[in-house]
Design a protein around this motif. Structure first.
Motif, PDB file in Angstrom:
ATOM      1  N   ALA A  70      45.987  42.502  32.456  1.00 19.02           N
ATOM      2  CA  ALA A  70      46.967  43.173  33.309  1.00 19.02           C
ATOM      3  C   ALA A  70      46.887  42.650  34.737  1.00 19.02           C
ATOM      4  CB  ALA A  70      46.720  44.677  33.284  1.00 19.02           C
ATOM      5  N   GLU A  71      47.990  42.889  35.484  1.00 20.93           N
ATOM      6  CA  GLU A  71      48.061  42.429  36.876  1.00 20.93           C
ATOM      7  C   GLU A  71      47.776  43.530  37.882  1.00 20.93           C
ATOM      8  OE1 GLU A  71      50.813  40.282  34.186  1.00 20.93           O
ATOM      9  OE2 GLU A  71      51.124  42.275  35.023  1.00 20.93           O
ATOM     10  N   THR A  72      47.794  44.782  37.429  1.00 17.13           N
ATOM     11  CA  THR A  72      47.549  45.881  38.360  1.00 17.13           C
ATOM     12  C   THR A  72      46.574  46.870  37.751  1.00 17.13           C
ATOM     13  OG1 THR A  72      48.599  47.555  39.771  1.00 17.13           O
ATOM     14  CG2 THR A  72      49.551  47.251  37.578  1.00 17.13           C
ATOM     15  N   VAL A  73      45.705  47.415  38.578  1.00 18.00           N
ATOM     16  CA  VAL A  73      44.687  48.375  38.145  1.00 18.00           C
ATOM     17  C   VAL A  73      44.962  49.705  38.818  1.00 18.00           C
ATOM     18  CG1 VAL A  73      42.228  48.953  38.173  1.00 18.00           C
ATOM     19  CG2 VAL A  73      42.949  46.588  37.765  1.00 18.00           C
ATOM     20  N   CYS A  74      44.993  50.774  38.026  1.00 16.06           N
ATOM     21  CA  CYS A  74      45.285  52.105  38.560  1.00 16.06           C
ATOM     22  C   CYS A  74      44.016  52.876  38.881  1.00 16.06           C
ATOM     23  CB  CYS A  74      46.121  52.905  37.563  1.00 16.06           C
ATOM     24  SG  CYS A  74      46.509  54.587  38.127  1.00 16.06           S
ATOM     25  N   MET A  84      40.947  34.530  42.196  1.00 13.91           N
ATOM     26  CA  MET A  84      41.584  35.565  41.388  1.00 13.91           C
ATOM     27  C   MET A  84      42.062  36.689  42.292  1.00 13.91           C
ATOM     28  SD  MET A  84      39.976  37.676  38.125  1.00 13.91           S
ATOM     29  CE  MET A  84      39.749  36.168  37.183  1.00 13.91           C
ATOM     30  N   LYS A  85      43.202  37.292  41.910  1.00 12.03           N
ATOM     31  CA  LYS A  85      43.721  38.409  42.693  1.00 12.03           C
ATOM     32  C   LYS A  85      44.268  39.481  41.755  1.00 12.03           C
ATOM     33  CE  LYS A  85      48.175  36.051  43.375  1.00 12.03           C
ATOM     34  NZ  LYS A  85      49.137  35.546  44.379  1.00 12.03           N
ATOM     35  N   VAL A  86      44.337  40.720  42.271  1.00 12.95           N
ATOM     36  CA  VAL A  86      44.827  41.846  41.482  1.00 12.95           C
ATOM     37  C   VAL A  86      45.478  42.856  42.415  1.00 12.95           C
ATOM     38  CG1 VAL A  86      42.665  43.175  41.618  1.00 12.95           C
ATOM     39  CG2 VAL A  86      44.205  43.487  39.659  1.00 12.95           C
ATOM     40  N   ASP A  87      46.480  43.545  41.896  1.00 12.62           N
ATOM     41  CA  ASP A  87      47.091  44.658  42.605  1.00 12.62           C
ATOM     42  C   ASP A  87      46.296  45.911  42.260  1.00 12.62           C
ATOM     43  OD1 ASP A  87      49.209  46.098  44.027  1.00 12.62           O
ATOM     44  OD2 ASP A  87      49.820  46.805  42.054  1.00 12.62           O
ATOM     45  N   LEU A  88      46.044  46.743  43.234  1.00 13.27           N
ATOM     46  CA  LEU A  88      45.329  48.001  43.036  1.00 13.27           C
ATOM     47  C   LEU A  88      46.279  49.122  43.409  1.00 13.27           C
ATOM     48  CD1 LEU A  88      42.449  48.806  42.161  1.00 13.27           C
ATOM     49  CD2 LEU A  88      41.822  48.904  44.567  1.00 13.27           C
ATOM     50  N   ASN A  89      46.586  50.001  42.446  1.00 10.68           N
ATOM     51  CA  ASN A  89      47.558  51.051  42.725  1.00 10.68           C
ATOM     52  C   ASN A  89      46.972  52.441  42.535  1.00 10.68           C
ATOM     53  OD1 ASN A  89      48.651  52.512  40.099  1.00 10.68           O
ATOM     54  ND2 ASN A  89      48.426  50.364  39.499  1.00 10.68           N
ATOM     55  N   ALA A  90      47.595  53.422  43.201  1.00  8.29           N
ATOM     56  CA  ALA A  90      47.175  54.817  43.071  1.00  8.29           C
ATOM     57  C   ALA A  90      48.409  55.706  43.044  1.00  8.29           C
ATOM     58  CB  ALA A  90      46.261  55.222  44.228  1.00  8.29           C
ATOM     59  N   ASP A  91      48.316  56.784  42.281  1.00 10.15           N
ATOM     60  CA  ASP A  91      49.383  57.783  42.214  1.00 10.15           C
ATOM     61  C   ASP A  91      49.174  58.775  43.354  1.00 10.15           C
ATOM     62  OD1 ASP A  91      49.930  56.427  39.868  1.00 10.15           O
ATOM     63  OD2 ASP A  91      49.027  57.950  38.575  1.00 10.15           O
ATOM     64  N   ALA A 149      35.282  42.521  45.708  1.00  8.21           N
ATOM     65  CA  ALA A 149      34.969  41.561  46.765  1.00  8.21           C
ATOM     66  C   ALA A 149      33.768  40.703  46.387  1.00  8.21           C
ATOM     67  CB  ALA A 149      34.703  42.301  48.075  1.00  8.21           C
ATOM     68  N   GLN A 150      32.767  41.315  45.767  1.00 11.84           N
ATOM     69  CA  GLN A 150      31.579  40.573  45.351  1.00 11.84           C
ATOM     70  C   GLN A 150      31.914  39.508  44.314  1.00 11.84           C
ATOM     71  OE1 GLN A 150      29.011  43.781  44.119  1.00 11.84           O
ATOM     72  NE2 GLN A 150      28.135  44.059  46.169  1.00 11.84           N
ATOM     73  N   GLN A 151      32.939  39.769  43.510  1.00 11.30           N
ATOM     74  CA  GLN A 151      33.369  38.812  42.487  1.00 11.30           C
ATOM     75  C   GLN A 151      34.471  37.887  43.000  1.00 11.30           C
ATOM     76  OE1 GLN A 151      31.902  38.493  39.415  1.00 11.30           O
ATOM     77  NE2 GLN A 151      30.436  39.988  40.238  1.00 11.30           N
ATOM     78  N   LYS A 152      34.749  37.969  44.313  1.00 11.13           N
ATOM     79  CA  LYS A 152      35.766  37.144  44.957  1.00 11.13           C
ATOM     80  C   LYS A 152      37.164  37.375  44.343  1.00 11.13           C
ATOM     81  CE  LYS A 152      32.498  33.484  46.346  1.00 11.13           C
ATOM     82  NZ  LYS A 152      31.868  34.453  47.209  1.00 11.13           N
ATOM     83  N   ILE A 153      37.446  38.632  44.043  1.00 11.53           N
ATOM     84  CA  ILE A 153      38.764  39.024  43.534  1.00 11.53           C
ATOM     85  C   ILE A 153      39.484  39.746  44.673  1.00 11.53           C
ATOM     86  CG2 ILE A 153      40.029  40.392  41.836  1.00 11.53           C
ATOM     87  CD1 ILE A 153      37.550  40.141  40.006  1.00 11.53           C
ATOM     88  N   SER A 154      40.574  39.175  45.142  1.00  6.37           N
ATOM     89  CA  SER A 154      41.291  39.766  46.260  1.00  6.37           C
ATOM     90  C   SER A 154      42.284  40.819  45.786  1.00  6.37           C
ATOM     91  CB  SER A 154      42.027  38.673  47.060  1.00  6.37           C
ATOM     92  OG  SER A 154      42.972  38.015  46.248  1.00  6.37           O
TER      93      SER A 154
END
Length: 246
Positions: free
Chosen positions: A212-216, A1-8, A236-241
């Motif tokens: 969702a595909e991205t987490v803010c 599993m993968k996710v985008d991590l975004n910040a303002d 990382a512990q859940q193997k989500i990149s």
């Protein structure tokens, strides 16, 4: 599993460079609610340094209230303001050897366009007019996403790690209790629930479907850096990149 991590970013906080080492996408303020030409360029340079996707973070013209004032403006005004802000950051990114990848509206512009089809359409048309290859980031299952997809734009549906949700999947307004998730543990738990089960608990206790595909991550929070590190560890512990290549 993968996710985008975004910040303002580019909003006047002192931890932008450190945050950029923990996220995969940056939404850079374009001057209407915060920032200026210098902060935009510095944010772009840091994003390029750490391989972070560059995004525009346009707003209503509301520096006094950080872009959080509800506004009803003519469609042609919103269109022009969007093109102006996106185009400015696009030029700055290009001049630094980078490229603009996405657009995410800020604050009340984001919230209103999530619920108002006409505003969502204006924003999507402005994004497409500047560059039809840009990704529009919007609240999951919102009018913003529907308008963008109707125009053929790529979208990235967003989830907020540290915000409370209502039963209909919308965010709890900041003026109401429960708008912010104060517990880092709770914020991490609801993020993992969204990613792994596709649902979260609303402030009323109801299970709400959210995918969702991205987490803010909010970069202006008092514990933004500490929380970002905790969230990265939990993922990382859940193997989500974490990646902006979705």
């Amino acid at each position: 599993m993968k996710v985008d991590l975004n910040a303002d970013l580019g909003e006047g906080c002192g931890n932008d460079r450190a945050l950029l080492q923990l996220v995969s996408s940056a939404n850079i303020a374009c001057g209407f609610h915060a920032g200026d030409a210098q902060t935009m360029r510095q944010s772009v340079l840091w994003a390029l340094e750490f391989g972070v996707a560059i995004g525009a973070h346009p707003s209503f013209p509301d520096r006094e209230n950080f872009g959080r004032t509800r506004m009803t403006l003519p469609a042609e005004t919103v269109f022009a303001q969007m093109v102006y802000q996106i185009g400015a950051l696009q030029a700055i990114a290009h001049s630094a050897g980078g490229r603009l990848a996405h657009v995410k509206p800020h604050g009340m512009l984001y919230n209103q366009s999530a619920q108002e089809p006409e505003l969502a359409d204006v924003i999507a048309r402005a994004v497409k007019a500047v560059d039809p290859t840009l990704i529009l980031v919007g609240l999951a299952n919102s009018e913003s996403i529907r308008a963008a997809q109707a125009l053929g734009l790529a979208t990235r549906q967003e989830f907020f790690a540290d915000r409370g949700y209502q039963d209909d999947g919308s965010l709890v307004p900041r003026s109401q209790p429960g708008a912010l998730v104060e517990s880092d543990l709770q914020a991490i738990e609801q993020t993992l629930s969204m990613l792994q089960q596709g649902h979260i608990r609303s402030i009323s206790g109801k299970w709400v479907k959210v995918k969702a595909e991205t987490v803010c991550l909010h970069g202006d929070g008092a514990h933004a850096l500490a929380f970002a590190r905790q969230l990265r560890t939990a993922l990382a512990q859940q193997k989500i990149s974490v990646t902006n290549s979705m």
